[in-house]
Design a protein around this motif. Structure first.
Motif, PDB file in Angstrom:
ATOM      1  N   ASN A  14      53.012  49.785   8.511  1.00 16.52           N
ATOM      2  CA  ASN A  14      52.877  49.242   9.456  1.00 16.52           C
ATOM      3  C   ASN A  14      51.316  49.509   9.181  1.00 16.52           C
ATOM      4  O   ASN A  14      50.557  50.610   9.956  1.00 16.52           O
ATOM      5  N   GLY A  73      48.397  44.690  22.921  1.00 15.29           N
ATOM      6  CA  GLY A  73      49.473  45.222  22.955  1.00 15.29           C
ATOM      7  C   GLY A  73      49.497  46.650  23.956  1.00 15.29           C
ATOM      8  O   GLY A  73      48.287  47.357  24.338  1.00 15.29           O
ATOM      9  N   ASN A 166      56.368  48.955  25.641  1.00 17.26           N
ATOM     10  CA  ASN A 166      56.109  47.418  25.274  1.00 17.26           C
ATOM     11  C   ASN A 166      58.135  46.858  25.546  1.00 17.26           C
ATOM     12  O   ASN A 166      58.131  47.714  25.105  1.00 17.26           O
ATOM     13  N   PRO A 167      58.224  45.790  25.206  1.00 14.97           N
ATOM     14  CA  PRO A 167      58.907  45.069  25.513  1.00 14.97           C
ATOM     15  C   PRO A 167      60.186  45.022  24.348  1.00 14.97           C
ATOM     16  O   PRO A 167      59.094  44.617  23.286  1.00 14.97           O
ATOM     17  N   ALA A 225      58.042  48.126   9.722  1.00 15.12           N
ATOM     18  CA  ALA A 225      58.176  48.883  10.446  1.00 15.12           C
ATOM     19  C   ALA A 225      57.596  48.890  11.918  1.00 15.12           C
ATOM     20  O   ALA A 225      56.656  48.065  11.964  1.00 15.12           O
ATOM     21  N   THR A 228      58.024  51.975  18.149  1.00 12.01           N
ATOM     22  CA  THR A 228      58.534  51.834  19.185  1.00 12.01           C
ATOM     23  C   THR A 228      59.827  51.034  18.981  1.00 12.01           C
ATOM     24  O   THR A 228      60.911  51.227  19.964  1.00 12.01           O
ATOM     25  N   GLY A 229      59.679  49.833  18.091  1.00 14.99           N
ATOM     26  CA  GLY A 229      60.749  49.426  17.752  1.00 14.99           C
ATOM     27  C   GLY A 229      62.121  50.385  17.648  1.00 14.99           C
ATOM     28  O   GLY A 229      63.394  50.067  18.096  1.00 14.99           O
TER      29      GLY A 229
END
Ligand SMILES: N[C@@H](CCC[C@H](N)C(=O)O)C(=O)O
Length: 285
Positions: A14, A73, A166-167, A225, A228-229
């Motif tokens: 990432n 973001g 973050n969502p 990648a 946060t996810g």
């Protein structure tokens, strides 16, 4: 022509273009467009976006992250590990544990060093936020979304939503290779029930300690990648009784593995690598 010095870094593939704003000056109004330009693999440098390492009044450094569509973001797990590596190796900090400010609050980084080089970083990502109003998403503002039925593209799915500043929305799949990342991902990302958009994650549970993970990121599409996810996926997996709270879970992402622990006290810890690719001068109008 104007210029700035950059460092390209990645966490598990990432990748972002990092700019040291202690030394560079870029007009605020140019940042969003620059993020699009530098990210372009043909006419720019090639990355998932742009990250600024800025002075802060609350911590030694502040991270600002722009996706490759130019949107800003509020948090970025892989970015935080790279910012921590950069800050330590460039003497912006002296200690191995220090705070980083993000648009969604303060986090604590701990760098793991061999010689003077940082190979791995642990970030205390803080508390996950679960109420609909905190994601944010439409519906009863106080309620959580845990294995709730939602319809997308005419089909019903069981989904769980988590904010790590973050969502994120998590879908469970039987076979990660067949996850509809590029078909469902862009539809869910822009669904009107998520007023700020959403990062879309697909998870296959291997066992109580391991999950497979693929992502369609808000503002960047498919990436290798998402830190946060991965944290959100582990929180969702505990809430859905797939994995255990207070135990390390290995998250297998396209770019490699992250170790995530949603501890008993409620904080989420993420450990993984951070790497420097190259440095250079970027020219822009
Ligand atoms: N890749 C990141 C997340 C970057 C921001 C995200 N696309 C958003 O808009 O919320 C990570 O490693 O967490």
């Amino acid at each position: 022509m104007k210029t700035f010095q950059f460092t390209k870094m990645h966490g598990l593939g990432n990748s972002y273009i990092y700019v040291n704003m202690f030394e560079e000056q870029i007009e605020e109004s140019k940042l969003s467009h620059l993020a699009i330009q530098v990210s372009n693999v043909h006419t720019g440098i090639g990355s998932d976006g742009l990250i600024l390492i800025c002075p802060s009044e609350k911590a030694p450094v502040k991270m600002r992250i722009f996706n490759n569509d130019g949107s800003e973001g509020k948090n970025c797990g892989n970015g935080l590990r790279c910012v921590a590596k950069y800050a330590y190796e460039h003497n912006l900090v002296k200690e191995r544990k220090f705070m980083i400010e993000t648009l969604s609050g303060l986090v604590e980084a701990e760098v793991h060093v061999k010689g003077n080089i940082v190979h791995n970083v642990t970030i205390d990502m803080g508390y996950p936020r679960l109420q609909k109003k905190e994601i944010p998403m439409l519906g009863n503002p106080e309620e959580y979304t845990i294995s709730e039925k939602m319809e997308f593209n005419g089909q019903l799915y069981d989904v769980t939503t988590v904010s790590m500043g973050n969502p994120h929305i998590i879908f469970y799949v039987r076979n990660i290779e067949e996850a509809p990342v590029t078909t469902l991902g862009p539809i869910v990302e822009k669904d009107q029930r998520f007023p700020e958009g959403v990062n879309v994650e697909f998870v296959e549970v291997v066992n109580e300690q391991e999950i497979h993970f693929r992502v369609w990121e808000r503002g960047s599409g498919v990436t290798q990648a998402c830190g946060t996810g991965a944290c959100a996926a582990v929180v969702a997996s505990v809430l859905n009784n797939h994995t255990k709270r207070g135990k390390e879970t290995v998250v297998h992402l396209a770019g490699g593995d992250l170790i995530i622990n949603w501890t008993e006290d409620g904080r989420v810890f993420m450990t993984g690598p951070a790497e420097t690719v190259c440095t250079g001068t970027y020219y822009y109008e």
